[in-house]
Write a protein that holds these residues in place. Structure first.
Motif, PDB file in Angstrom:
ATOM      1  N   LEU A 108       0.715  -1.283   0.164  1.00 43.40           N
ATOM      2  CA  LEU A 108      -0.004   0.040   0.081  1.00 43.40           C
ATOM      3  C   LEU A 108       0.677   1.349   0.137  1.00 43.40           C
TER       4      LEU A 108
ATOM      5  N   GLN B  47     -11.082   6.139   0.238  1.00 42.14           N
ATOM      6  CA  GLN B  47     -10.137   5.273  -0.583  1.00 42.14           C
ATOM      7  C   GLN B  47     -10.607   5.261  -2.111  1.00 42.14           C
ATOM      8  N   SER B  50      -9.767   8.068  -4.397  1.00 42.88           N
ATOM      9  CA  SER B  50      -8.325   8.053  -4.600  1.00 42.88           C
ATOM     10  C   SER B  50      -7.481   8.734  -3.513  1.00 42.88           C
ATOM     11  N   PRO B  52      -5.903   7.588  -0.248  1.00 43.85           N
ATOM     12  CA  PRO B  52      -5.611   6.622   0.623  1.00 43.85           C
ATOM     13  C   PRO B  52      -5.018   7.115   2.021  1.00 43.85           C
ATOM     14  N   ALA B  55      -8.019   8.091   3.916  1.00 42.91           N
ATOM     15  CA  ALA B  55      -8.814   7.023   4.482  1.00 42.91           C
ATOM     16  C   ALA B  55      -8.099   6.523   5.613  1.00 42.91           C
TER      17      ALA B  55
END
Lengths: 343, 230
Positions: A108, B47, B50, B52, B55
């Protein structure tokens, strides 16, 4: 692609579900050794089958729910403590490459932050478990644990900030690569790898303290200190619900140890290994190096538990808010100054 | 319908459903549980947009820290039914419903009014700014500075919006200090001794800022039994 998924999930499954029984056995044997006892030695050679016997016993025990308990929360609490611990393991790179296969479940771009976020959800398992039991000791344990976990999460985040500043990234696999170089170009430090523990010794100590506190391990096992709270938050639990709490604790311990290895101890890399070598043999070797470091940290966990006495609750809180947090903040400031001076 | 639309539909239904459950539960601990579900699902929405980093921060701060504090306070108060006050009178509830609908209309307006998104887009930083960022130090994310990534957030907050950011942090600091002053009964007395006579845990810095709102939330939630068996 399918192979990479299979390998990643296989290792992931072994580490999160196969390791806890082995750890329980190791813990009992090491504890016995430290306390000059024999430990389990009846079931199988050297008592090696004891964890399996325990698991079978737990499966067949009666699953008791206390009459006054909140049935729904009482049932989901063990799951809430088990799942986050296993989920956070997904971002750990447990090896480099085996051929085309990347030895990491999830790469990630928020990296290490994902682990801290997921680990912070683990507090709900203990909080709901203690509250739903409708019993005084579990409730006390739940209240204690919520405060303790929130407090030490702050220190953990601050220690991580210093590490993120050092590596200039939040991605775990980039962190490992950043540690795969010598600490210095020349001089005596050229023989040391640039592991986080050598670059940031203060952050390392703080992070390890936080790991113990977040896992509720001695000397921070406030939520379940048997001398004061009977069994703590899982006093009313029995059978597999109790076992899930138990397993969750050991998985959380494994995940935290894996984080320590990845951030501070060079991850899967060992000095002399070529990070560009993507052969299968090298991939297996990196997994073995990672496992060796992981087991070393886990041994340290067990060693500390059976060596140090438990803190009193006010000492736990004072250590966090008046000890660790100021030191962590100063550490961040020093890291920033050094970063500006040497960039 | 694309896969993303289906996922969005599912998580929206979960989010709205959990939010509705959170306000209708009689037991505050269930309200907290469903609020946590809502916050987690909103993180999934971030998320999908886009972002992250946003999030993860949503999970870390709201679901992981603030909601744990809420549950902590609910457990700590352990209110008996008679301590929780009575159900709010009807005029108050009607007023609350009107205000909630008004806020909803305000938030829904940009979605249905075509002019607003265009106006909002003009406020967004130009796309060229993304490539102007210097690469991060060391082995970092220099090459992968993209919208929503951690590095993008850092550069934006500590570059373009550094002054508002610092102002907000000073505001939060002031709130923390104010709560400390209000919560301490006697400022002149020094009650911390090294022999452990002060058994109270030191105040939590973030929690202090939220303590007031948490307490009011815990008491204003629909009154009923506090414990599962009560």
């Amino acid at each position: 692609m399918i192979w990479s998924l299979l390998v990643a999930f296989g290792v992931f499954f072994i580490l999160t579900n196969g390791l806890p029984p082995a750890l329980v056995y190791a813990e009992r044997k090491l504890a016995a050794g430290i306390q000059n006892r024999v430990g389990p030695n009846r079931v199988g050679p050297y008592g090696l089958l004891q964890p399996i016997a325990d698991a079978i016993k737990l499966l067949f025990k009666e699953d008791v729910t206390p009459r006054g308990a909140d049935k729904f929360l009482f049932s989901i609490a063990p799951i809430l403590s088990f799942v986050p611990a296993a989920l956070a393991f997904a971002i750990i790179p447990f090896g480099n490459y085996a051929g085309e296969v990347r030895l990491q479940v999830a790469d990630l771009n928020v990296g290490i932050l994902f682990a801290t976020a997921i680990i912070s959800l683990g507090a709900y398992g203990i909080a709901f478990g203690g509250w739903a039991s409708n019993s005084k000791f579990p409730l006390l344990a739940a209240v204690r644990s919520s405060a303790q976990l929130i407090s030490y999460e702050v220190v953990m985040a601050l220690a991580l900030v210093a590490m993120i500043m050092t590596y200039g990234t939040v991605r775990t696999e980039v962190m490992v690569l950043a540690q795969a170089v010598p600490l210095a170009e020349t001089g005596p430090f050229a023989y040391l790898p640039a592991w986080g523990v050598f670059q940031q010794p203060i952050a390392f100590v703080l992070f390890v303290i936080c790991c113990f506190a977040e896992n509720n391990r001695a000397p921070f096992d406030m939520p379940e200190c048997e001398a004061e709270l009977v069994g703590g938050y899982h006093t009313e639990y029995s059978s597999m619900k109790f076992a899930l709490f138990f397993q969750g604790e050991y998985i959380a311990m494994t995940t935290m140890s894996a984080l320590i290895v990845t951030i501070f101890l060079g991850g899967w890399h060992f000095p002399g290994m070529d990070v560009a070598d993507h052969s299968v043999g090298m991939g297996i070797l990196t997994i073995l190096v990672f496992m060796a470091k992981l087991l070393g940290v886990l041994f340290f966990y067990i060693w500390v538990r059976w060596t140090l006495p438990r803190f009193r609750y006010d000492q736990v809180m004072r250590l966090c808010w008046k000890g660790c947090i100021p030191i962590a903040l100063v550490n961040i400031a020093i890291t920033g100054i050094i970063g500006v001076l040497y960039s | 319908m694309a896969a993303a639309d289906v996922i969005f539909l599912v998580i929206s239904i979960i989010a709205v459903g959990a939010a509705a459950l959170a306000v209708t539960r009689k037991n505050p601990i269930y309200s907290a549980l469903f609020m946590m579900v809502t916050l987690l699902v909103v993180a999934a929405v971030f998320q999908m947009l886009s972002s992250p980093f946003l999030a993860v921060m949503q999970v870390l701060l709201y679901a992981g820290a603030i909601m744990v504090l809420f549950t902590f306070v609910i457990m700590l108060l352990s209110l008996r039914p008679e301590e929780m006050g009575e159900t709010a009178p009807l005029p108050q509830r009607i007023f609350a419903a009107v205000v909630a609908l008004g806020v909803f209309a305000l938030l829904a307006f940009p979605a249905i009014e075509p002019g607003v998104p265009a106006a909002a887009a003009s406020l967004a930083p130009p796309a060229a700014e993304a490539v102007r960022f210097p690469p991060a130090a060391g082995t970092g994310d220099g090459a992968t500075v993209e919208f929503g990534a951690t590095a993008y957030f850092g550069h934006t907050i500590f570059g373009r919006f550094v002054l508002p950011f610092e102002l907000v942090s000073i505001l939060v600091l002031a709130a923390v200090v104010a709560v400390m002053v209000l919560a301490k009964r006697d400022l002149s007395k020094r009650d911390v001794a090294d022999d452990g006579s002060d058994r109270d845990p030191p105040p939590l810095s973030v929690s202090a800022a939220h303590a007031g709102s948490i307490a009011s939330l815990a008491t204003s939630t629909q009154p009923t039994s506090h414990g599962p068996g009560a």
